[in-house]
Design a protein around this motif. Structure first.
Motif, short mmCIF file in Angstrom:
data_model
loop_
_atom_site.label_atom_id
_atom_site.label_comp_id
_atom_site.label_asym_id
_atom_site.label_seq_id
_atom_site.Cartn_x
_atom_site.Cartn_y
_atom_site.Cartn_z
N MET A 1 14.48 -0.40 3.37
CA MET A 1 13.34 -0.54 2.46
C MET A 1 13.38 -1.49 1.43
N GLY A 2 14.74 -1.47 0.67
CA GLY A 2 15.13 -2.24 -0.45
C GLY A 2 14.32 -1.88 -1.45
N ALA A 3 14.13 -2.75 -2.34
CA ALA A 3 13.45 -2.71 -3.78
C ALA A 3 11.85 -2.73 -3.25
N ASN A 4 11.24 -1.66 -3.63
CA ASN A 4 9.88 -1.70 -3.43
C ASN A 4 8.94 -0.42 -3.89
N ALA A 5 7.90 -0.81 -4.19
CA ALA A 5 7.03 0.42 -4.52
C ALA A 5 5.71 0.32 -3.69
N LEU A 6 5.13 1.64 -3.34
CA LEU A 6 4.04 1.47 -2.53
C LEU A 6 3.07 2.60 -2.85
N ALA A 7 1.73 2.53 -2.82
CA ALA A 7 0.87 3.62 -2.69
C ALA A 7 0.47 4.05 -1.60
N LEU A 8 0.24 5.44 -1.50
CA LEU A 8 -0.20 6.03 -0.20
C LEU A 8 -1.77 6.46 -0.26
N PRO A 9 -2.32 6.55 0.86
CA PRO A 9 -3.85 6.79 0.76
C PRO A 9 -4.18 7.99 -0.08
N ASP A 10 -3.22 9.05 -0.08
CA ASP A 10 -3.50 10.41 -0.82
C ASP A 10 -2.92 10.26 -2.09
N GLY A 11 -2.67 9.12 -2.76
CA GLY A 11 -2.54 8.81 -4.25
C GLY A 11 -1.09 8.98 -4.46
N THR A 12 -0.15 9.50 -3.63
CA THR A 12 1.14 9.57 -3.74
C THR A 12 1.82 7.87 -4.09
N ILE A 13 2.60 7.76 -5.24
CA ILE A 13 3.34 6.40 -5.30
C ILE A 13 4.78 6.59 -5.12
N ILE A 14 5.37 5.72 -4.29
CA ILE A 14 6.70 5.84 -4.07
C ILE A 14 7.51 4.58 -4.74
N VAL A 15 8.42 4.98 -5.27
CA VAL A 15 9.24 3.66 -6.26
C VAL A 15 10.66 4.03 -5.67
N THR A 16 11.41 2.76 -5.02
CA THR A 16 12.42 3.11 -4.26
C THR A 16 13.61 3.15 -5.52
N ASP A 17 14.65 3.67 -5.36
CA ASP A 17 15.88 3.61 -5.97
C ASP A 17 16.16 1.94 -6.56
N ALA A 18 16.34 1.59 -5.40
CA ALA A 18 16.59 0.11 -5.56
C ALA A 18 15.44 -0.91 -6.42
N MET A 19 14.39 -0.28 -6.68
CA MET A 19 13.25 -0.88 -7.55
C MET A 19 13.72 -0.60 -8.78
N GLU A 45 0.29 -0.47 -8.36
CA GLU A 45 0.16 0.61 -7.38
C GLU A 45 -1.09 1.32 -7.60
N VAL A 46 -1.21 1.97 -8.96
CA VAL A 46 -2.25 2.91 -9.43
C VAL A 46 -3.67 1.93 -8.90
N GLU A 98 -6.13 -8.09 -7.03
CA GLU A 98 -6.87 -6.97 -7.62
C GLU A 98 -5.88 -5.82 -8.56
N ALA A 99 -4.78 -5.69 -7.64
CA ALA A 99 -3.96 -4.77 -8.24
C ALA A 99 -2.96 -5.36 -9.21
N ASP A 100 -2.68 -6.72 -9.31
CA ASP A 100 -2.13 -7.56 -10.28
C ASP A 100 -3.01 -7.32 -11.49
N ASP A 101 -4.36 -7.49 -11.51
CA ASP A 101 -5.03 -7.52 -12.52
C ASP A 101 -4.89 -6.19 -13.32
N ASP A 102 -5.05 -4.99 -12.46
CA ASP A 102 -4.80 -3.79 -12.98
C ASP A 102 -3.53 -3.52 -13.59
N ALA A 103 -2.45 -4.04 -13.07
CA ALA A 103 -1.18 -3.92 -13.87
C ALA A 103 -1.23 -4.67 -15.23
N VAL A 104 -2.01 -5.61 -15.30
CA VAL A 104 -2.33 -6.59 -16.48
C VAL A 104 -3.12 -5.65 -17.37
N ALA A 105 -3.99 -5.00 -17.10
CA ALA A 105 -4.86 -4.20 -17.77
C ALA A 105 -4.01 -3.01 -18.37
N VAL A 106 -3.09 -2.24 -17.53
CA VAL A 106 -2.38 -1.14 -17.86
C VAL A 106 -1.37 -1.74 -19.11
#
Length: 163
Positions: A1-19, A45-46, A98-106
């Protein structure tokens, strides 16, 4: 999977070690810049979670599968392929922006500039060797098929937002 982060439908956020490793400084420490970069990534991801992007993407995939089954009459093939569809599910270009915009807001709520998220995206690009060796015309052609906006365009957009 490499460097990555992803959001699952249940609200879980996965950030890989490589990330996380991409956010470390030259001494393998997580300095303030690295923390800010990861905050941007997690904020992105949020954003997917808050806007229910995964649910919307799955709904679209499910509707496509159902239409395919209706048209072609072989629902068993669709059902068998559903796990693959779910694991390959990607967000649309608009959802990514949209998610990029949310990152900017955070980041801004935390007194940080969007440049740190742009830096994280640049680090991700550097972590994918070989992709930059593709001819420009091929990369451009492939970008039309991609679900994600071109990373260089996203970075430029984030840098413009920072001004």
């Amino acid at each position: 999977m490499g460097a990555n982060a992803l959001a699952l439908p249940d609200g879980t956020i996965i950030v890989t070690d490589a990330m996380v490793r991409l956010a470390l400084d030259d001494d393998n420490e997580l300095d303030d810049n690295g923390k800010a970069a990861l905050l941007g990534v997690i904020g992105h991801e949020v954003g997917h979670i808050e806007r229910r992007h995964a649910t919307r993407a799955m709904t679209g995939s499910s509707l496509t599968a159902a239409m395919s089954a209706t048209l072609f009459g072989d629902f068993s093939a669709v059902a068998a392929g559903l796990p693959a569809v779910l694991t390959q599910m990607r967000y649309s270009r608009a959802m990514e922006l949209e998610a990029d915009d949310d990152a900017v807001a955070v980041l801004r709520r935390n007194g940080l500039e969007p440049d740190v998220f742009a830096d994280a995206l640049e680090a991700l690009e550097r972590a994918r060797p070989g992709e930059d060796k593709l001819p420009r015309w091929l990369k451009k052609s492939m970008s039309y098929l991609s679900t994600h906006p071109d990373t260089a365009e996203r970075i430029a957009r984030l840098r413009k937002t920072a001004r």
